[in-house]
Scaffold this motif. Sequence first.
Motif, PDB file in Angstrom:
ATOM      1  N   GLU A   1       0.817  -1.222   0.000  1.00  0.00           N
ATOM      2  CA  GLU A   1       0.000   0.000   0.000  1.00  0.00           C
ATOM      3  C   GLU A   1       0.846   1.265   0.000  1.00  0.00           C
ATOM      4  O   GLU A   1       0.375   2.331  -0.356  1.00  0.00           O
ATOM      5  CB  GLU A   1      -0.963   0.001   1.194  1.00  0.00           C
ATOM      6  N   SER A   2       2.096   1.160   0.374  1.00  0.00           N
ATOM      7  CA  SER A   2       2.958   2.341   0.444  1.00  0.00           C
ATOM      8  C   SER A   2       3.419   2.822  -0.930  1.00  0.00           C
ATOM      9  O   SER A   2       3.767   3.999  -1.092  1.00  0.00           O
ATOM     10  CB  SER A   2       4.180   2.039   1.307  1.00  0.00           C
ATOM     11  N   VAL A   3       3.412   1.939  -1.903  1.00  0.00           N
ATOM     12  CA  VAL A   3       3.971   2.280  -3.215  1.00  0.00           C
ATOM     13  C   VAL A   3       3.186   3.418  -3.866  1.00  0.00           C
ATOM     14  O   VAL A   3       3.771   4.372  -4.375  1.00  0.00           O
ATOM     15  CB  VAL A   3       4.032   1.038  -4.134  1.00  0.00           C
ATOM     16  N   ARG A   4       1.879   3.361  -3.815  1.00  0.00           N
ATOM     17  CA  ARG A   4       1.054   4.387  -4.451  1.00  0.00           C
ATOM     18  C   ARG A   4       1.314   5.770  -3.854  1.00  0.00           C
ATOM     19  O   ARG A   4       1.489   6.749  -4.568  1.00  0.00           O
ATOM     20  CB  ARG A   4      -0.416   4.034  -4.330  1.00  0.00           C
ATOM     21  N   ALA A   5       1.340   5.853  -2.530  1.00  0.00           N
ATOM     22  CA  ALA A   5       1.553   7.139  -1.860  1.00  0.00           C
ATOM     23  C   ALA A   5       2.933   7.709  -2.177  1.00  0.00           C
ATOM     24  O   ALA A   5       3.074   8.907  -2.437  1.00  0.00           O
ATOM     25  CB  ALA A   5       1.382   6.984  -0.353  1.00  0.00           C
ATOM     26  N   ALA A   6       3.960   6.864  -2.177  1.00  0.00           N
ATOM     27  CA  ALA A   6       5.321   7.332  -2.465  1.00  0.00           C
ATOM     28  C   ALA A   6       5.432   7.800  -3.916  1.00  0.00           C
ATOM     29  O   ALA A   6       6.042   8.844  -4.197  1.00  0.00           O
ATOM     30  CB  ALA A   6       6.326   6.223  -2.178  1.00  0.00           C
ATOM     31  N   ARG A   7       4.834   7.065  -4.835  1.00  0.00           N
ATOM     32  CA  ARG A   7       4.873   7.474  -6.251  1.00  0.00           C
ATOM     33  C   ARG A   7       4.187   8.820  -6.445  1.00  0.00           C
ATOM     34  O   ARG A   7       4.697   9.690  -7.148  1.00  0.00           O
ATOM     35  CB  ARG A   7       4.176   6.428  -7.128  1.00  0.00           C
ATOM     36  N   ARG A   8       3.037   8.994  -5.818  1.00  0.00           N
ATOM     37  CA  ARG A   8       2.282  10.234  -5.970  1.00  0.00           C
ATOM     38  C   ARG A   8       3.089  11.428  -5.441  1.00  0.00           C
ATOM     39  O   ARG A   8       3.182  12.464  -6.088  1.00  0.00           O
ATOM     40  CB  ARG A   8       0.932  10.125  -5.251  1.00  0.00           C
ATOM     41  N   ARG A   9       3.697  11.245  -4.278  1.00  0.00           N
ATOM     42  CA  ARG A   9       4.473  12.347  -3.698  1.00  0.00           C
ATOM     43  C   ARG A   9       5.698  12.675  -4.542  1.00  0.00           C
ATOM     44  O   ARG A   9       6.024  13.845  -4.749  1.00  0.00           O
ATOM     45  CB  ARG A   9       4.890  12.000  -2.276  1.00  0.00           C
ATOM     46  N   LEU A  10       6.384  11.661  -5.060  1.00  0.00           N
ATOM     47  CA  LEU A  10       7.540  11.893  -5.934  1.00  0.00           C
ATOM     48  C   LEU A  10       7.107  12.636  -7.193  1.00  0.00           C
ATOM     49  O   LEU A  10       7.741  13.618  -7.588  1.00  0.00           O
ATOM     50  CB  LEU A  10       8.212  10.566  -6.296  1.00  0.00           C
ATOM     51  N   ARG A  11       6.023  12.181  -7.823  1.00  0.00           N
ATOM     52  CA  ARG A  11       5.545  12.825  -9.049  1.00  0.00           C
ATOM     53  C   ARG A  11       5.203  14.297  -8.798  1.00  0.00           C
ATOM     54  O   ARG A  11       5.579  15.174  -9.582  1.00  0.00           O
ATOM     55  CB  ARG A  11       4.335  12.076  -9.597  1.00  0.00           C
ATOM     56  N   GLU A  12       4.511  14.583  -7.699  1.00  0.00           N
ATOM     57  CA  GLU A  12       4.147  15.966  -7.378  1.00  0.00           C
ATOM     58  C   GLU A  12       5.381  16.831  -7.129  1.00  0.00           C
ATOM     59  O   GLU A  12       5.478  17.948  -7.634  1.00  0.00           O
ATOM     60  CB  GLU A  12       3.240  15.996  -6.142  1.00  0.00           C
ATOM     61  N   ASP A  13       6.331  16.302  -6.361  1.00  0.00           N
ATOM     62  CA  ASP A  13       7.531  17.064  -6.020  1.00  0.00           C
ATOM     63  C   ASP A  13       8.357  17.375  -7.267  1.00  0.00           C
ATOM     64  O   ASP A  13       8.777  18.512  -7.479  1.00  0.00           O
ATOM     65  CB  ASP A  13       8.368  16.308  -4.990  1.00  0.00           C
ATOM     66  N   LEU A  14       8.581  16.380  -8.098  1.00  0.00           N
ATOM     67  CA  LEU A  14       9.377  16.613  -9.305  1.00  0.00           C
ATOM     68  C   LEU A  14       8.655  17.531 -10.281  1.00  0.00           C
ATOM     69  O   LEU A  14       9.278  18.363 -10.944  1.00  0.00           O
ATOM     70  CB  LEU A  14       9.739  15.285  -9.968  1.00  0.00           C
ATOM     71  N   GLY A  15       7.333  17.415 -10.362  1.00  0.00           N
ATOM     72  CA  GLY A  15       6.555  18.302 -11.220  1.00  0.00           C
ATOM     73  C   GLY A  15       6.667  19.751 -10.774  1.00  0.00           C
ATOM     74  O   GLY A  15       6.788  20.662 -11.599  1.00  0.00           O
ATOM     75  N   GLU A  16       6.644  19.981  -9.460  1.00  0.00           N
ATOM     76  CA  GLU A  16       6.798  21.340  -8.927  1.00  0.00           C
ATOM     77  C   GLU A  16       8.163  21.935  -9.255  1.00  0.00           C
ATOM     78  O   GLU A  16       8.309  23.153  -9.325  1.00  0.00           O
ATOM     79  CB  GLU A  16       6.599  21.343  -7.406  1.00  0.00           C
ATOM     80  N   HIS A  17       9.152  21.067  -9.462  1.00  0.00           N
ATOM     81  CA  HIS A  17      10.505  21.540  -9.793  1.00  0.00           C
ATOM     82  C   HIS A  17      10.782  21.480 -11.292  1.00  0.00           C
ATOM     83  O   HIS A  17      11.931  21.529 -11.732  1.00  0.00           O
ATOM     84  CB  HIS A  17      11.542  20.739  -9.005  1.00  0.00           C
ATOM     85  N   LEU A  18       9.710  21.363 -12.072  1.00  0.00           N
ATOM     86  CA  LEU A  18       9.766  21.426 -13.538  1.00  0.00           C
ATOM     87  C   LEU A  18      10.669  20.367 -14.160  1.00  0.00           C
ATOM     88  O   LEU A  18      11.314  20.612 -15.193  1.00  0.00           O
ATOM     89  CB  LEU A  18      10.168  22.829 -13.991  1.00  0.00           C
ATOM     90  N   VAL A  19      10.721  19.205 -13.548  1.00  0.00           N
ATOM     91  CA  VAL A  19      11.457  18.086 -14.140  1.00  0.00           C
ATOM     92  C   VAL A  19      10.650  17.610 -15.343  1.00  0.00           C
ATOM     93  O   VAL A  19       9.418  17.506 -15.263  1.00  0.00           O
ATOM     94  CB  VAL A  19      11.646  16.950 -13.102  1.00  0.00           C
ATOM     95  N   PRO A  20      11.290  17.327 -16.465  1.00  0.00           N
ATOM     96  CA  PRO A  20      10.564  16.869 -17.652  1.00  0.00           C
ATOM     97  C   PRO A  20       9.762  15.589 -17.368  1.00  0.00           C
ATOM     98  O   PRO A  20      10.217  14.701 -16.643  1.00  0.00           O
ATOM     99  CB  PRO A  20      11.671  16.595 -18.666  1.00  0.00           C
ATOM    100  N   GLU A  21       8.582  15.511 -17.953  1.00  0.00           N
ATOM    101  CA  GLU A  21       7.664  14.395 -17.714  1.00  0.00           C
ATOM    102  C   GLU A  21       8.283  13.016 -17.996  1.00  0.00           C
ATOM    103  O   GLU A  21       8.070  12.082 -17.209  1.00  0.00           O
ATOM    104  CB  GLU A  21       6.382  14.579 -18.531  1.00  0.00           C
ATOM    105  N   PRO A  22       9.070  12.846 -19.069  1.00  0.00           N
ATOM    106  CA  PRO A  22       9.681  11.522 -19.279  1.00  0.00           C
ATOM    107  C   PRO A  22      10.617  11.101 -18.138  1.00  0.00           C
ATOM    108  O   PRO A  22      10.682   9.939 -17.774  1.00  0.00           O
ATOM    109  CB  PRO A  22      10.468  11.679 -20.590  1.00  0.00           C
ATOM    110  N   VAL A  23      11.303  12.069 -17.556  1.00  0.00           N
ATOM    111  CA  VAL A  23      12.198  11.768 -16.431  1.00  0.00           C
ATOM    112  C   VAL A  23      11.373  11.435 -15.192  1.00  0.00           C
ATOM    113  O   VAL A  23      11.703  10.512 -14.448  1.00  0.00           O
ATOM    114  CB  VAL A  23      13.165  12.941 -16.155  1.00  0.00           C
ATOM    115  N   ILE A  24      10.280  12.167 -14.981  1.00  0.00           N
ATOM    116  CA  ILE A  24       9.400  11.864 -13.854  1.00  0.00           C
ATOM    117  C   ILE A  24       8.865  10.445 -13.986  1.00  0.00           C
ATOM    118  O   ILE A  24       8.851   9.674 -13.024  1.00  0.00           O
ATOM    119  CB  ILE A  24       8.245  12.880 -13.757  1.00  0.00           C
TER     120      ILE A  24
END
Length: 164
Positions: free
Chosen positions: A23-46
């Motif tokens: 159950e932890s995988v979904r929450a960790a993925r979501r938080r990583l995606r949000e954090d990297l998106g806020e820092h303008l990391v390109p979508e393919p890298v995210i």
Amino acid sequence: MAVVVAHDVPTSSSTMAVPHGPESVRAARRRLREDLGEHLVPEPVIDDAVLILSELLSNACRHARPLEREQLVAQEREEVMVGWELHSDGLLTVEVTDGGGPTRPRRGNPSLTAKGGRGLGIVGQLASEWGVRDNAPGEVTVWAVLRVRARHARREEPPAAAAS
């Protein structure tokens, strides 16, 4: 004479304790995606970073023990640590720390009939490097490094340049 040493300062860093379970995988993925998106990391890298985090965390929950830190034992929680660090030099480090297990993550090619063992091969293809680090007794960290800027530049090559 003064000696000045330059250190790469992280532009973003996050660490979180997550339950030792799928159950932890979904929450960790979501938080990583949000954090990297806020820092303008390109979508393919995210996308690559999220896939790598999913694989490392899934392996920790399936093959390793939870951390045995005093504060976790006192709270009767079984957890692993997930972290990532976006560096100003264009590198992203993703890591998962667990309580170790009967086997260590390793490079290799599974047989065609193997029921598992392909996930770290995928990590190896997506990351510029990955490895395993022993921490405090009984703690193991599996980490991967991705190139944020270089991967993006390669994918953004204009089509006209390829035709000439």
